[in-house]
Design a protein around this motif. Structure first.
Motif, PDB file in Angstrom:
ATOM      1  N   LEU A 150       0.834  -1.199   0.000  1.00 35.04           N
ATOM      2  CA  LEU A 150       0.000   0.000   0.000  1.00 35.04           C
ATOM      3  C   LEU A 150       0.870   1.252   0.000  1.00 35.04           C
ATOM      4  O   LEU A 150       0.557   2.228  -0.688  1.00 35.04           O
ATOM      5  CB  LEU A 150      -0.933  -0.005   1.208  1.00 35.04           C
ATOM      6  N   ALA A 151       1.959   1.232   0.745  1.00 33.41           N
ATOM      7  CA  ALA A 151       2.888   2.366   0.735  1.00 33.41           C
ATOM      8  C   ALA A 151       3.428   2.593  -0.666  1.00 33.41           C
ATOM      9  O   ALA A 151       3.574   3.738  -1.122  1.00 33.41           O
ATOM     10  CB  ALA A 151       4.029   2.115   1.721  1.00 33.41           C
ATOM     11  N   ALA A 152       3.720   1.490  -1.373  1.00 33.09           N
ATOM     12  CA  ALA A 152       4.212   1.604  -2.746  1.00 33.09           C
ATOM     13  C   ALA A 152       3.116   2.119  -3.676  1.00 33.09           C
ATOM     14  O   ALA A 152       3.367   2.965  -4.541  1.00 33.09           O
ATOM     15  CB  ALA A 152       4.720   0.252  -3.230  1.00 33.09           C
ATOM     16  N   ALA A 153       1.892   1.615  -3.484  1.00 28.23           N
ATOM     17  CA  ALA A 153       0.779   2.022  -4.351  1.00 28.23           C
ATOM     18  C   ALA A 153       0.476   3.499  -4.225  1.00 28.23           C
ATOM     19  O   ALA A 153       0.169   4.179  -5.212  1.00 28.23           O
ATOM     20  CB  ALA A 153      -0.466   1.199  -4.012  1.00 28.23           C
ATOM     21  N   MET A 154       0.560   4.028  -2.991  1.00 27.77           N
ATOM     22  CA  MET A 154       0.250   5.435  -2.743  1.00 27.77           C
ATOM     23  C   MET A 154       1.496   6.313  -2.749  1.00 27.77           C
ATOM     24  O   MET A 154       1.386   7.532  -2.693  1.00 27.77           O
ATOM     25  CB  MET A 154      -0.449   5.592  -1.383  1.00 27.77           C
ATOM     26  N   ASP A 155       2.683   5.690  -2.781  1.00 25.90           N
ATOM     27  CA  ASP A 155       3.962   6.398  -2.649  1.00 25.90           C
ATOM     28  C   ASP A 155       3.920   7.321  -1.431  1.00 25.90           C
ATOM     29  O   ASP A 155       4.307   8.487  -1.479  1.00 25.90           O
ATOM     30  CB  ASP A 155       4.267   7.201  -3.918  1.00 25.90           C
ATOM     31  N   THR A 156       3.438   6.744  -0.321  1.00 20.77           N
ATOM     32  CA  THR A 156       3.202   7.496   0.902  1.00 20.77           C
ATOM     33  C   THR A 156       3.455   6.586   2.098  1.00 20.77           C
ATOM     34  O   THR A 156       3.137   5.401   2.035  1.00 20.77           O
ATOM     35  CB  THR A 156       1.734   7.993   0.955  1.00 20.77           C
ATOM     36  N   PRO A 157       4.029   7.089   3.189  1.00 22.33           N
ATOM     37  CA  PRO A 157       4.172   6.258   4.385  1.00 22.33           C
ATOM     38  C   PRO A 157       2.817   5.748   4.873  1.00 22.33           C
ATOM     39  O   PRO A 157       1.824   6.492   4.865  1.00 22.33           O
ATOM     40  CB  PRO A 157       4.799   7.216   5.402  1.00 22.33           C
ATOM     41  N   VAL A 158       2.778   4.496   5.287  1.00 21.01           N
ATOM     42  CA  VAL A 158       1.539   3.878   5.762  1.00 21.01           C
ATOM     43  C   VAL A 158       1.762   3.348   7.178  1.00 21.01           C
ATOM     44  O   VAL A 158       2.724   2.614   7.424  1.00 21.01           O
ATOM     45  CB  VAL A 158       1.089   2.736   4.836  1.00 21.01           C
ATOM     46  N   SER A 159       0.872   3.719   8.081  1.00 20.78           N
ATOM     47  CA  SER A 159       0.954   3.267   9.470  1.00 20.78           C
ATOM     48  C   SER A 159      -0.131   2.240   9.753  1.00 20.78           C
ATOM     49  O   SER A 159      -1.262   2.362   9.267  1.00 20.78           O
ATOM     50  CB  SER A 159       0.796   4.453  10.426  1.00 20.78           C
ATOM     51  N   VAL A 160       0.229   1.227  10.523  1.00 16.31           N
ATOM     52  CA  VAL A 160      -0.709   0.184  10.925  1.00 16.31           C
ATOM     53  C   VAL A 160      -0.589   0.003  12.433  1.00 16.31           C
ATOM     54  O   VAL A 160       0.519  -0.121  12.960  1.00 16.31           O
ATOM     55  CB  VAL A 160      -0.414  -1.145  10.195  1.00 16.31           C
ATOM     56  N   GLY A 161      -1.734  -0.002  13.124  1.00 20.95           N
ATOM     57  CA  GLY A 161      -1.738  -0.196  14.562  1.00 20.95           C
ATOM     58  C   GLY A 161      -1.942  -1.650  14.927  1.00 20.95           C
ATOM     59  O   GLY A 161      -2.287  -2.482  14.081  1.00 20.95           O
ATOM     60  N   PHE A 195      -7.203   4.273  21.789  1.00 20.85           N
ATOM     61  CA  PHE A 195      -5.909   4.125  21.122  1.00 20.85           C
ATOM     62  C   PHE A 195      -4.723   4.627  21.941  1.00 20.85           C
ATOM     63  O   PHE A 195      -3.600   4.677  21.426  1.00 20.85           O
ATOM     64  CB  PHE A 195      -5.926   4.857  19.779  1.00 20.85           C
ATOM     65  N   ALA A 196      -4.957   4.991  23.186  1.00 25.12           N
ATOM     66  CA  ALA A 196      -3.893   5.584  24.002  1.00 25.12           C
ATOM     67  C   ALA A 196      -2.676   4.676  24.104  1.00 25.12           C
ATOM     68  O   ALA A 196      -1.532   5.135  24.038  1.00 25.12           O
ATOM     69  CB  ALA A 196      -4.424   5.919  25.387  1.00 25.12           C
ATOM     70  N   GLY A 197      -2.891   3.382  24.260  1.00 16.14           N
ATOM     71  CA  GLY A 197      -1.763   2.464  24.400  1.00 16.14           C
ATOM     72  C   GLY A 197      -1.463   1.662  23.162  1.00 16.14           C
ATOM     73  O   GLY A 197      -0.681   0.690  23.212  1.00 16.14           O
ATOM     74  N   ALA A 198      -2.068   2.035  22.046  1.00 15.10           N
ATOM     75  CA  ALA A 198      -1.886   1.267  20.810  1.00 15.10           C
ATOM     76  C   ALA A 198      -0.474   1.431  20.256  1.00 15.10           C
ATOM     77  O   ALA A 198       0.101   2.525  20.298  1.00 15.10           O
ATOM     78  CB  ALA A 198      -2.908   1.708  19.769  1.00 15.10           C
ATOM     79  N   GLU A 199       0.070   0.336  19.767  1.00 15.85           N
ATOM     80  CA  GLU A 199       1.371   0.387  19.104  1.00 15.85           C
ATOM     81  C   GLU A 199       1.164   0.588  17.610  1.00 15.85           C
ATOM     82  O   GLU A 199       0.343  -0.077  16.989  1.00 15.85           O
ATOM     83  CB  GLU A 199       2.138  -0.904  19.360  1.00 15.85           C
ATOM     84  N   VAL A 200       1.910   1.509  17.033  1.00 10.73           N
ATOM     85  CA  VAL A 200       1.772   1.850  15.621  1.00 10.73           C
ATOM     86  C   VAL A 200       3.113   1.675  14.928  1.00 10.73           C
ATOM     87  O   VAL A 200       4.145   2.149  15.423  1.00 10.73           O
ATOM     88  CB  VAL A 200       1.270   3.303  15.436  1.00 10.73           C
ATOM     89  N   GLU A 201       3.091   0.970  13.806  1.00 13.82           N
ATOM     90  CA  GLU A 201       4.299   0.796  13.002  1.00 13.82           C
ATOM     91  C   GLU A 201       4.097   1.470  11.648  1.00 13.82           C
ATOM     92  O   GLU A 201       3.024   1.355  11.046  1.00 13.82           O
ATOM     93  CB  GLU A 201       4.609  -0.688  12.805  1.00 13.82           C
ATOM     94  N   THR A 202       5.099   2.169  11.187  1.00 12.35           N
ATOM     95  CA  THR A 202       5.013   2.909   9.928  1.00 12.35           C
ATOM     96  C   THR A 202       6.030   2.370   8.934  1.00 12.35           C
ATOM     97  O   THR A 202       7.190   2.126   9.288  1.00 12.35           O
ATOM     98  CB  THR A 202       5.262   4.409  10.158  1.00 12.35           C
ATOM     99  N   MET A 203       5.586   2.172   7.698  1.00 13.10           N
ATOM    100  CA  MET A 203       6.478   1.759   6.620  1.00 13.10           C
ATOM    101  C   MET A 203       6.516   2.848   5.561  1.00 13.10           C
ATOM    102  O   MET A 203       5.475   3.393   5.180  1.00 13.10           O
ATOM    103  CB  MET A 203       6.015   0.441   5.989  1.00 13.10           C
ATOM    104  N   THR A 204       7.702   3.180   5.119  1.00  7.00           N
ATOM    105  CA  THR A 204       7.859   4.159   4.049  1.00  7.00           C
ATOM    106  C   THR A 204       7.996   3.429   2.716  1.00  7.00           C
ATOM    107  O   THR A 204       8.444   2.278   2.668  1.00  7.00           O
ATOM    108  CB  THR A 204       9.095   5.039   4.289  1.00  7.00           C
TER     109      THR A 204
END
Length: 234
Positions: A150-161, A195-204
């Motif tokens: 999805l990051a490649a498709a949008m050419d945008t960083p994508v975050s997933v919790g 979402f206060a304690g949610a872990e979020v990972e971002t891929m560029t």
């Protein structure tokens, strides 16, 4: 005005321009199920989560553009691409590199194809600029696969919790809880209570994947005539 874009609001009332796609992962899930049936026929009982994990991760080993193959996940019509009905299709040429890795990569790409068409209306025709995107749904349960695509498709960083696997029914339950809690500022309630304690990972985006997805999309757009013919003929 663009007929591909729906104008809606969030539950909090924020304006939204939405590229709404009718087809998601149903066709992709059917292929995964088929591979599971092959395993069962050979006497291997594979856990569903392990099956998805294995097949999705195989896609990471594929060619950047999916090996020259094409798929449409259209079980239903897709207004973004002008189809009033759907016919799931998988097409390859004699020159395509027909491997499991490319097969899975192609179908994962296909699940994002209509979204990319709709987003291009905003990004290219309207000049919208994206800072980042958040993704959720079962497609993203296997970490680092669909998120990267999805990051490649949008050419945008994508975050997933870490709650990304939850979907619409869960969201409706949250809204019901918000109302029962007395309402107020929805964004603040979500931030502090959910979402206060949610872990979020971002891929560029990875440049090779961006270029590969662009190549796939050229094939996707050109092949829509095949999908149209299938709808008209079958």
């Amino acid at each position: 005005m663009h007929e591909q874009i729906d104008l809606v609001t969030t539950p909090a009332g924020d304006l939204v321009a939405m590229a709404h796609c009718n087809n998601g992962t149903v066709d992709l899930n059917a292929w995964v199920s088929l591979f599971g049936q092959v395993g069962a026929a050979l006497g291997a009982q594979v856990d569903a989560n392990a099956l998805f994990e294995t097949l999705y991760r195989a896609a990471l080993e594929g060619d950047a553009d999916g090996g020259g193959m094409l798929a449409y996940n259209y079980l239903a019509g897709e207004h973004v691409t002008g189809l009033e009905a759907g016919r799931p299709l998988f097409v390859r040429t004699p020159a395509s590199t027909f491997t499991l890795a490319n097969f899975m990569r192609t179908h994962l790409f296909s699940s994002l194809g209509a979204l990319r068409v709709g987003m291009d209306v905003l990004l290219k025709d309207e000049g919208v600029q994206l800072d980042s995107m958040f993704a959720h749904g079962g497609l993203f349960k296997t970490k680092g696969v669909a998120q990267g695509f999805l990051a490649a498709a949008m050419d945008t960083p994508v975050s997933v919790g870490d709650l990304a696997g939850e979907g619409g029914a869960w969201g409706m339950a949250l809204l019901a809880s918000f109302v029962r809690a007395g309402g107020g500022d929805l964004a603040a309630w979500l931030a502090t209570e959910v979402f206060a304690g949610a872990e979020v990972e971002t891929m560029t985006p990875v440049q090779a994947d961006v270029e590969g997805f662009d190549t796939f999309m050229e094939r996707y757009r050109a092949g829509l005539v095949i999908e149209r013919t299938a709808v008209d003929s079958l």
